[in-house]
Design a protein around this motif. Structure first.
Motif, PDB file in Angstrom:
ATOM      1  N   TRP A 652       0.830  -1.215   0.000  1.00 36.52           N
ATOM      2  CA  TRP A 652       0.000   0.000   0.000  1.00 36.52           C
ATOM      3  C   TRP A 652       0.857   1.255   0.000  1.00 36.52           C
ATOM      4  CZ3 TRP A 652      -2.073   2.580   4.857  1.00 36.52           C
ATOM      5  CH2 TRP A 652      -3.075   3.518   4.571  1.00 36.52           C
ATOM      6  N   ILE A 653       1.835   1.304   0.904  1.00 41.81           N
ATOM      7  CA  ILE A 653       2.707   2.477   0.978  1.00 41.81           C
ATOM      8  C   ILE A 653       3.518   2.622  -0.307  1.00 41.81           C
ATOM      9  CG2 ILE A 653       4.714   3.450   2.149  1.00 41.81           C
ATOM     10  CD1 ILE A 653       2.095   3.861   3.657  1.00 41.81           C
ATOM     11  N   ALA A 654       3.999   1.507  -0.849  1.00 43.55           N
ATOM     12  CA  ALA A 654       4.765   1.569  -2.099  1.00 43.55           C
ATOM     13  C   ALA A 654       3.925   2.147  -3.233  1.00 43.55           C
ATOM     14  CB  ALA A 654       5.272   0.174  -2.466  1.00 43.55           C
ATOM     15  N   LYS A 655       2.662   1.719  -3.322  1.00 38.04           N
ATOM     16  CA  LYS A 655       1.809   2.209  -4.401  1.00 38.04           C
ATOM     17  C   LYS A 655       1.397   3.658  -4.183  1.00 38.04           C
ATOM     18  CE  LYS A 655      -2.208   0.940  -7.198  1.00 38.04           C
ATOM     19  NZ  LYS A 655      -3.288  -0.051  -7.424  1.00 38.04           N
ATOM     20  N   LEU A 656       1.126   4.028  -2.942  1.00 35.75           N
ATOM     21  CA  LEU A 656       0.802   5.424  -2.655  1.00 35.75           C
ATOM     22  C   LEU A 656       1.950   6.337  -3.071  1.00 35.75           C
ATOM     23  CD1 LEU A 656      -0.883   5.078   0.850  1.00 35.75           C
ATOM     24  CD2 LEU A 656      -1.931   6.232  -1.117  1.00 35.75           C
ATOM     25  N   ARG A 657       3.154   5.945  -2.704  1.00 36.63           N
ATOM     26  CA  ARG A 657       4.305   6.794  -3.006  1.00 36.63           C
ATOM     27  C   ARG A 657       4.532   6.903  -4.512  1.00 36.63           C
ATOM     28  NH1 ARG A 657       8.471   4.640   0.335  1.00 36.63           N
ATOM     29  NH2 ARG A 657       7.558   5.804   2.068  1.00 36.63           N
ATOM     30  N   ALA A 658       4.219   5.833  -5.244  1.00 35.21           N
ATOM     31  CA  ALA A 658       4.440   5.848  -6.691  1.00 35.21           C
ATOM     32  C   ALA A 658       3.313   6.537  -7.451  1.00 35.21           C
ATOM     33  CB  ALA A 658       4.597   4.417  -7.195  1.00 35.21           C
ATOM     34  N   THR A 659       2.145   6.679  -6.828  1.00 38.31           N
ATOM     35  CA  THR A 659       0.955   7.118  -7.570  1.00 38.31           C
ATOM     36  C   THR A 659       0.433   8.476  -7.142  1.00 38.31           C
ATOM     37  OG1 THR A 659       0.316   4.778  -7.711  1.00 38.31           O
ATOM     38  CG2 THR A 659      -1.363   6.404  -8.273  1.00 38.31           C
ATOM     39  N   ALA A 660       0.401   8.746  -5.836  1.00 36.71           N
ATOM     40  CA  ALA A 660      -0.234   9.961  -5.327  1.00 36.71           C
ATOM     41  C   ALA A 660       0.524  11.204  -5.775  1.00 36.71           C
ATOM     42  CB  ALA A 660      -0.297   9.915  -3.803  1.00 36.71           C
ATOM     43  N   THR A 661      -0.210  12.303  -5.906  1.00 37.12           N
ATOM     44  CA  THR A 661       0.385  13.583  -6.295  1.00 37.12           C
ATOM     45  C   THR A 661       0.732  14.447  -5.096  1.00 37.12           C
ATOM     46  OG1 THR A 661      -1.844  14.521  -6.520  1.00 37.12           O
ATOM     47  CG2 THR A 661      -0.830  13.597  -8.497  1.00 37.12           C
ATOM     48  N   GLY A 662       0.341  14.014  -3.904  1.00 41.17           N
ATOM     49  CA  GLY A 662       0.653  14.757  -2.696  1.00 41.17           C
ATOM     50  C   GLY A 662       0.463  13.891  -1.481  1.00 41.17           C
ATOM     51  N   GLY A 663       1.222  14.179  -0.415  1.00 38.91           N
ATOM     52  CA  GLY A 663       1.145  13.403   0.819  1.00 38.91           C
ATOM     53  C   GLY A 663       2.468  12.743   1.145  1.00 38.91           C
ATOM     54  N   GLU A 664       2.738  12.620   2.433  1.00 36.87           N
ATOM     55  CA  GLU A 664       3.936  11.933   2.893  1.00 36.87           C
ATOM     56  C   GLU A 664       3.531  10.562   3.416  1.00 36.87           C
ATOM     57  OE1 GLU A 664       7.313  13.696   5.475  1.00 36.87           O
ATOM     58  OE2 GLU A 664       5.969  12.689   6.910  1.00 36.87           O
ATOM     59  N   PHE A 665       4.235   9.516   2.979  1.00 37.26           N
ATOM     60  CA  PHE A 665       3.838   8.150   3.291  1.00 37.26           C
ATOM     61  C   PHE A 665       4.984   7.426   4.004  1.00 37.26           C
ATOM     62  CE2 PHE A 665       1.928   9.467  -0.782  1.00 37.26           C
ATOM     63  CZ  PHE A 665       0.649   9.712  -0.295  1.00 37.26           C
ATOM     64  N   LEU A 666       4.702   6.969   5.211  1.00 36.90           N
ATOM     65  CA  LEU A 666       5.713   6.325   6.034  1.00 36.90           C
ATOM     66  C   LEU A 666       5.277   4.911   6.410  1.00 36.90           C
ATOM     67  CD1 LEU A 666       6.555   9.239   8.522  1.00 36.90           C
ATOM     68  CD2 LEU A 666       7.639   8.717   6.325  1.00 36.90           C
ATOM     69  N   LEU A 667       6.238   4.006   6.437  1.00 35.61           N
ATOM     70  CA  LEU A 667       6.007   2.619   6.837  1.00 35.61           C
ATOM     71  C   LEU A 667       6.990   2.266   7.939  1.00 35.61           C
ATOM     72  CD1 LEU A 667       4.695  -0.220   6.363  1.00 35.61           C
ATOM     73  CD2 LEU A 667       6.565  -0.658   4.743  1.00 35.61           C
ATOM     74  N   LYS A 668       6.476   1.765   9.042  1.00 34.35           N
ATOM     75  CA  LYS A 668       7.319   1.319  10.159  1.00 34.35           C
ATOM     76  C   LYS A 668       7.005  -0.149  10.430  1.00 34.35           C
ATOM     77  CE  LYS A 668       8.728   2.762  14.837  1.00 34.35           C
ATOM     78  NZ  LYS A 668       8.560   1.531  15.615  1.00 34.35           N
ATOM     79  N   THR A 669       7.982  -1.011  10.235  1.00 31.11           N
ATOM     80  CA  THR A 669       7.804  -2.452  10.410  1.00 31.11           C
ATOM     81  C   THR A 669       8.605  -2.931  11.611  1.00 31.11           C
ATOM     82  OG1 THR A 669       7.565  -2.745   8.008  1.00 31.11           O
ATOM     83  CG2 THR A 669       7.997  -4.723   9.330  1.00 31.11           C
ATOM     84  N   GLU A 670       7.905  -3.528  12.584  1.00 35.73           N
ATOM     85  CA  GLU A 670       8.592  -4.181  13.692  1.00 35.73           C
ATOM     86  C   GLU A 670       9.088  -5.529  13.173  1.00 35.73           C
ATOM     87  OE1 GLU A 670       9.291  -2.765  16.410  1.00 35.73           O
ATOM     88  OE2 GLU A 670       8.014  -0.993  16.200  1.00 35.73           O
ATOM     89  N   MET A 671      10.391  -5.717  13.202  1.00 36.62           N
ATOM     90  CA  MET A 671      10.979  -6.890  12.561  1.00 36.62           C
ATOM     91  C   MET A 671      10.896  -8.146  13.421  1.00 36.62           C
ATOM     92  SD  MET A 671      11.619  -5.450   9.739  1.00 36.62           S
ATOM     93  CE  MET A 671      12.608  -6.602   8.779  1.00 36.62           C
ATOM     94  N   VAL A 672      10.596  -8.003  14.718  1.00 37.88           N
ATOM     95  CA  VAL A 672      10.377  -9.164  15.593  1.00 37.88           C
ATOM     96  C   VAL A 672       9.143  -8.866  16.433  1.00 37.88           C
ATOM     97  CG1 VAL A 672      11.349 -10.722  17.316  1.00 37.88           C
ATOM     98  CG2 VAL A 672      12.872  -9.562  15.698  1.00 37.88           C
TER      99      VAL A 672
END
Length: 704
Positions: A652-672
């Motif tokens: 979702w974040i990857a597509k938002l960043r590639a498609t949207a014309t405005g907005g800041e998109f952040l992804l935080k993944t807890e790895m454990v």
């Protein structure tokens, strides 16, 4: 700031169903073992850390506020079971707690909970489970079961060190302190003892569906365990538990719309379970055991006579059809009956009216069943529960009470006199005055005219003559109700001038079964439009503005966030989505994934039904991302989550960043971590502090 966001490469894959084609550029992220996937997730974490570096001081301040408002060295009120009082203890500086017990003192009131000193150990205290010791050396730790055998001699406990909710169970002899040789691997939550010799537990299939109930004989290897029940229908989950009377074992078999109960006498644990009422599509029921005037009865909560359920009873020896039970609590259009708990001398009913959960008590006697008497309280918005009462013959009930502004209270309720005794109130160190805060209800009108309740809480001295920053929370699925509760974390939000509001949208359970039905399957969009209607009401009435409103939801509520981001991006300054279910169509089309088939009764079955496919496609957050301005979005996920896979927010974040014309998109993944996020109370507080720092910054700043 010159930090550039990660750019996920596009590796197109094509999905084809019902003659429809969808090209997915980011499905490759599903491979969690791929170095490319892990590198991308770590790059996103680095980017999020860089973009939120300016929040470090606020995060630290909020963390310290949370920490200062929690009584770190504390204990629960003891609960009696058998010859012991059981309680939990926490210590300052320790992430996890201790499970303890002391013997019931001779010559004392056997139902009066003893006072446990805050410092030191009372005479006879036994620490039966030290979670800190079990967690030592592990990044993640969770307990799935902690169950003491009937005699009090053995403790069965299970642990998860990955966050994937697969547990390993051990048995400790509480007399010697030694572990038995028994080890049960790969089990689900819970463990039910019968005597000191048998444990019943459940396991999951490859799709993470609890499908099998097992019987384990203490002292034998897991390979010798007997599968006493297996459910082949992938729509159904199984569970195992015992009656409070210790007379029966119950296996519950349930889908989203249908249930069936199987029963076995506990004095015959190696016998065969039998069905009480055979399953019938659309009929749900739950059973408890009561003894009235010397006769055994099934007390049944069911929807065979109406969608909001009723409670009836029938003799164990002369079992009547569900539609012909003697009625204890009738079906009503404005009351959603949620269940009953039976005791030797009383029955407690739980139900929901006007959006508030309520409880009522019926006394039992030689004359038979009596009448329910509702427990009443003074606040407009509150939560009450009767729970933590394991003893069949207890003359008192534990009643918990909490509201948005009232810290949690625990009472002993004497059934024969109706008297309440306050046992404990959540202490807020540093001082807390509930008069400094207010909570009330507003209403919004949905597009179809339905009135949607809104719960609102903020400081009493907040200037209401002008719009204020606001956090709007929503969930709206699985008939789950977002009930009032107290939060020390939320104080940090409100003390900075923000309003906290909850949109009780359809798909939840606040207003009855109809409320739920109108927010699922082919009416799911009501959940989203209800939330937007609430935002519109808050804006139109001058409570807040789109520039100062942040939306938040998690899991299925995260799907709500993704949908409203597409449908009404101009209503919100920012959106926070926690473990969000934002790629529902892709997931629901994969029967092999965890939970998928069981979810078809919640969302619909797009795998076999083209109408459902088209409907889900029309609202799927991931598939409806467009080239337009979006609110700033923070998505939080966990690599080992088995309920909502990390790949959904990552895509979702990857597509938002590639498609949207405005907005800041952040992804935080807890790895454990898993679906509940990080483990350990200090890590959880710090994560909550970070999330609120991000929200406060967005709601109180107009900078893009």
């Amino acid at each position: 700031m010159t930090t550039q966001p990660p750019v996920a490469p596009k590796h197109p894959t094509t999905r084809q169903f019902h003659g429809r084609t969808f090209v997915d550029n980011y499905e490759w992220l599903r491979d969690k073992k791929s170095p490319e996937t892990l590198a991308y997730l770590n790059a996103e974490n680095d980017y999020t850390a860089a973009k939120t570096a300016h929040l470090e001081q606020m995060t630290e301040n909020i963390f310290q506020e949370i920490k200062s408002r929690v009584k770190e060295t504390d204990m629960s009120v003891p609960t009696r079971r058998g010859g012991y009082w059981y309680y939990g203890r926490s210590e300052e500086g320790k992430n996890y707690g201790y499970s303890c017990r002391i013997p019931v003192a001779e010559g004392s009131d056997p139902w009066a909970a003893p006072t446990i000193p805050e410092e030191g150990s009372p005479a006879g205290e036994q620490i039966i489970l030290d979670a800190n010791a079990l967690a030592e050396g592990h990044e993640f730790f969770s307990i799935g079961a902690a169950s003491v055998s009937d005699s009090g001699r053995y403790l069965a406990y299970s642990v998860d060190y990955a966050g994937d909710e697969r547990f390993s169970l051990s048995i400790r002899d509480l007399e010697t302190g030694q572990l038995l040789e028994d080890r049960l691997e790969g089990i689900f939550y819970g463990a039910t003892w019968v005597g000191d010799s048998f444990i019943f537990y459940s396991t999951v299939d490859d799709a993470w569906r609890p499908d099998t109930v097992w019987r384990h004989k203490v002292g034998t290897p897991q390979s010798a365990d007997v599968a006493v029940f297996r459910e082949e229908d992938q729509h159904f989950n199984v569970s195992i538990g015992g009656s409070r009377s210790d007379k029966y074992l119950f296996i519950g078999v349930g889908s989203k719309i249908t249930s069936e109960m199987w029963v076995l006498e506990q004095d015959n644990p190696e016998g065969e379970f039998r069905s009480l009422w055979e399953r019938k599509t659309g009929v749900e029921y739950d059973v408890d055991h009561a003894v009235v005037a010397g006769r055994d009865y099934w007390v049944v909560t069911h929807n065979a006579t109406g969608p909001n359920f009723e409670v009836g009873y029938t003799g164990v020896d002369k079992q009547a059809p569900l539609t012909q039970l003697e009625v204890l609590l009738p079906h009503r259009d404005n009351v959603r009956v949620e269940g009953v708990d039976t005791y030797r001398d009383q029955i407690v009913a739980s139900y929901r009216r006007d959006g508030i959960g309520r409880a009522a008590v019926m006394r039992l006697g030689d004359a038979g069943f009596g009448e329910f008497s509702e427990l009443t309280f003074n606040e407009e918005l509150y939560s009450v529960a009767v729970g933590g009462n394991p003893e069949w013959d207890a003359p008192v009930l534990r009643v918990s009470y909490v509201s948005y502004i009232q810290p949690a209270q625990l009472f002993d309720y004497r059934v024969d006199t109706g008297a309440y005794t306050l046992l404990k109130e959540q202490e807020v160190p540093g001082g807390y005055d509930k008069e400094e805060y207010v909570a009330y209800r507003l209403w919004a009108t949905a597009a179809d005219g339905t009135e949607i309740p809104i719960s609102v809480v903020h400081r009493a001295d907040l200037d209401r003559t002008r719009p204020q920053p606001l956090l709007l929370y929503g969930y709206g699925s699985y008939e789950s109700s977002m009930d009032p509760g107290f939060s020390v974390t939320r104080l940090s939000l409100m003390d900075r001038g923000m309003i906290y509001a909850v949109a009780h949208v359809r798909g939840g359970g606040e207003m009855g079964r109809k409320w739920y039905d109108e927010g699922k399957l082919l009416q799911k969009k009501n959940t989203f439009t209800d939330f937007i209607a609430v935002a519109d009401e808050l804006i139109a009435s001058g409570v807040s503005t789109p520039e100062h409103m942040v939306a938040e939801g998690g899991s299925a509520g995260g799907m709500l966030m993704g949908a409203v981001a597409n449908m009404a991006p101009d209503r919100f300054r920012a959106i926070q989505a926690v473990v969000p279910f934002v790629d529902p169509l892709t997931s629901i089309l994969m029967p092999e994934l965890p939970l998928t088939v069981t979810e078809w009764e919640e969302w619909g079955d797009p795998y076999h039904d083209s109408q459902v496919y088209d409907y889900m496609e029309s609202y799927s957050p991931y598939e409806n991302v467009e080239a337009k301005d979006y609110p700033d979005i923070l998505a939080i996920t966990s690599l080992n989550d088995t309920r909502v896979l990390y790949v959904e927010p990552a895509k979702w974040i990857a597509k938002l960043r590639a498609t949207a014309t405005g907005g800041e998109f952040l992804l935080k993944t807890e790895m454990v971590a898993g679906h509940g996020g990080v483990s350990g109370r200090y890590d959880k507080w710090r994560q909550g502090a970070f999330e609120y720092a991000w929200t406060i910054n967005k709601a109180t700043s107009l900078e893009r």
